[in-house]
Design a protein around this motif. Structure first.
Motif, PDB file in Angstrom:
ATOM      1  N   ALA A  23       0.842  -1.205   0.000  1.00 50.98           N
ATOM      2  CA  ALA A  23       0.000   0.000   0.000  1.00 50.98           C
ATOM      3  C   ALA A  23       0.877   1.256   0.000  1.00 50.98           C
ATOM      4  O   ALA A  23       0.587   2.235  -0.713  1.00 50.98           O
ATOM      5  CB  ALA A  23      -0.926  -0.003   1.209  1.00 50.98           C
ATOM      6  N   GLU A  24       1.942   1.247   0.785  1.00 57.30           N
ATOM      7  CA  GLU A  24       2.864   2.386   0.818  1.00 57.30           C
ATOM      8  C   GLU A  24       3.521   2.596  -0.532  1.00 57.30           C
ATOM      9  O   GLU A  24       3.635   3.735  -1.019  1.00 57.30           O
ATOM     10  CB  GLU A  24       3.925   2.150   1.891  1.00 57.30           C
ATOM     11  CG  GLU A  24       3.382   2.195   3.307  1.00 57.30           C
ATOM     12  CD  GLU A  24       4.375   1.683   4.331  1.00 57.30           C
ATOM     13  OE1 GLU A  24       4.133   1.878   5.536  1.00 57.30           O
ATOM     14  OE2 GLU A  24       5.402   1.077   3.927  1.00 57.30           O
ATOM     15  N   VAL A  25       3.951   1.514  -1.151  1.00 56.30           N
ATOM     16  CA  VAL A  25       4.574   1.612  -2.480  1.00 56.30           C
ATOM     17  C   VAL A  25       3.578   2.169  -3.493  1.00 56.30           C
ATOM     18  O   VAL A  25       3.916   3.034  -4.319  1.00 56.30           O
ATOM     19  CB  VAL A  25       5.098   0.234  -2.943  1.00 56.30           C
ATOM     20  CG1 VAL A  25       5.562   0.289  -4.396  1.00 56.30           C
ATOM     21  CG2 VAL A  25       6.244  -0.228  -2.047  1.00 56.30           C
ATOM     22  N   ALA A  26       2.336   1.683  -3.447  1.00 60.69           N
ATOM     23  CA  ALA A  26       1.304   2.141  -4.375  1.00 60.69           C
ATOM     24  C   ALA A  26       1.022   3.632  -4.203  1.00 60.69           C
ATOM     25  O   ALA A  26       0.855   4.365  -5.193  1.00 60.69           O
ATOM     26  CB  ALA A  26       0.023   1.337  -4.171  1.00 60.69           C
ATOM     27  N   ILE A  27       0.998   4.092  -2.950  1.00 61.77           N
ATOM     28  CA  ILE A  27       0.747   5.514  -2.689  1.00 61.77           C
ATOM     29  C   ILE A  27       1.872   6.372  -3.240  1.00 61.77           C
ATOM     30  O   ILE A  27       1.630   7.411  -3.879  1.00 61.77           O
ATOM     31  CB  ILE A  27       0.571   5.752  -1.174  1.00 61.77           C
ATOM     32  CG1 ILE A  27      -0.739   5.119  -0.692  1.00 61.77           C
ATOM     33  CG2 ILE A  27       0.587   7.247  -0.860  1.00 61.77           C
ATOM     34  CD1 ILE A  27      -0.904   5.140   0.809  1.00 61.77           C
ATOM     35  N   VAL A  28       3.112   5.950  -3.015  1.00 62.26           N
ATOM     36  CA  VAL A  28       4.264   6.712  -3.515  1.00 62.26           C
ATOM     37  C   VAL A  28       4.237   6.782  -5.037  1.00 62.26           C
ATOM     38  O   VAL A  28       4.457   7.849  -5.638  1.00 62.26           O
ATOM     39  CB  VAL A  28       5.577   6.072  -3.020  1.00 62.26           C
ATOM     40  CG1 VAL A  28       6.778   6.717  -3.714  1.00 62.26           C
ATOM     41  CG2 VAL A  28       5.702   6.219  -1.515  1.00 62.26           C
ATOM     42  N   ILE A  29       3.975   5.667  -5.691  1.00 63.24           N
ATOM     43  CA  ILE A  29       3.918   5.632  -7.159  1.00 63.24           C
ATOM     44  C   ILE A  29       2.796   6.542  -7.669  1.00 63.24           C
ATOM     45  O   ILE A  29       2.980   7.295  -8.638  1.00 63.24           O
ATOM     46  CB  ILE A  29       3.707   4.188  -7.663  1.00 63.24           C
ATOM     47  CG1 ILE A  29       4.951   3.345  -7.361  1.00 63.24           C
ATOM     48  CG2 ILE A  29       3.413   4.180  -9.167  1.00 63.24           C
ATOM     49  CD1 ILE A  29       4.789   1.881  -7.706  1.00 63.24           C
TER      50      ILE A  29
END
Length: 304
Positions: free
Chosen positions: A133-139
């Motif tokens: 989820a954190e990776v998706a938000i950053v992207i």
């Protein structure tokens, strides 16, 4: 004679069977006494989660204290909490984050202590979901930066600016943000956005008409180093006051742009914070995977 010989052979055979049975019991006991689970991994996993378990209690305690401490200021407002209200209520954020950490630490600590693969796998699964989820938000933020900026400005205009005087939590967050990032308002119009607030709008009959929050001022502590002059931005929204004249008194740029520029200027610091958040998650996933693999290997060797 034949009968005696047969009896002796039967007795001898029984003794051999009992001997093999005792030997088998001894071998099984020795295998059960052996462990293929590294005590270093087990207790490191347990200690790792106990640390975060204690941190979770601190966060929850601070959140509960802050929540009740601010209720006296919000006694006249609605008790209904929208998602935006929760986001701007720091006390509730502390309670929520503390509760999530508590749950994860509980799964990890008990799973390692009891050598329970189900709890360990659940613990790792939750961490993986949070990490993705954190990776998706950053992207999403980098790929859709313009869209995210506009959406954020609209949300802040509708919720934060208009609700500024009606919610002490929103007010405190906005004041902190405007003072920290030396900005005023949210969008490209900057300080002019405060015309959307019923108390600061020039049509208001209150003493704050045509002004902005004190946190917009360049120097709100002109007369007192500890008490802010809440009238320092009086009159800056009047049509007769130009932006250049207002800029001598208050910060005129919007906070969304100011925050983005601050982030660009401190990319290494933000990257370091991000790594500091991600490393414990990856370490927890790794330790859980190693531990449950060792437990499953031990069960397979035991035949259970």
């Amino acid at each position: 004679m034949g009968s005696s010989s047969s009896t002796a052979q039967t007795r001898s055979s029984g003794q051999r069977e009992r001997g093999r049975g005792r030997l088998g019991d001894v071998n099984r006991k020795e295998r059960r006494d052996e462990t293929f689970v590294s005590p270093w991994v087990k207790w490191l996993m347990f200690s790792f989660n106990m640390l975060f378990w204690l941190i979770s209690w601190v966060l929850i305690a601070i959140g509960i204290w802050a929540y009740f401490a601010t209720q006296q200021y919000n006694s006249g407002t609605s008790d209904t909490k929208s998602l935006f209200d929760i986001f701007f209520d720091i006390s509730l954020l502390f309670i929520i984050f503390g509760s999530v950490i508590f749950l994860l630490a509980f799964l990890g600590a008990i799973g390692s202590l009891r050598e329970n693969t189900c709890l360990l796998k659940t613990f790792a699964a939750f961490l993986i979901i949070i990490f993705l989820a954190e990776v998706a938000i950053v992207i999403a933020v980098f790929a859709l930066s313009a869209t995210v900026r506009l959406k954020l400005q609209d949300i802040l205009k509708e919720e934060a600016v208009r609700d500024y005087r009606d919610n002490i939590n929103t007010q405190n967050v906005i004041d902190w943000f405007q003072e920290t990032f030396e900005c005023c308002g949210v969008g490209s119009t900057g300080y002019k956005i405060w015309e959307e607030n019923k108390y600061f709008n020039c049509s208001s009959q209150g003493f704050e008409a045509c002004s902005v929050p004190y946190s917009c001022c360049i120097d709100p502590y002109t007369f007192d180093s500890e008490v802010a002059n809440t009238r320092c931005g009086a009159g800056v929204l009047e049509d007769t006051v130009s932006q250049a004249e207002a800029a001598a008194i208050i910060h005129t740029n919007g906070c969304v742009d100011a925050a983005i520029q601050t982030a660009k200027d401190n990319m290494f610091l933000i990257g370091g914070v991000g790594v500091g958040i991600v490393i414990p998650q990856l370490l927890g996933i790794l330790l859980a995977k190693i531990l449950w693999s060792q437990i499953e290997d031990q069960k397979a060797r035991w035949g259970g």
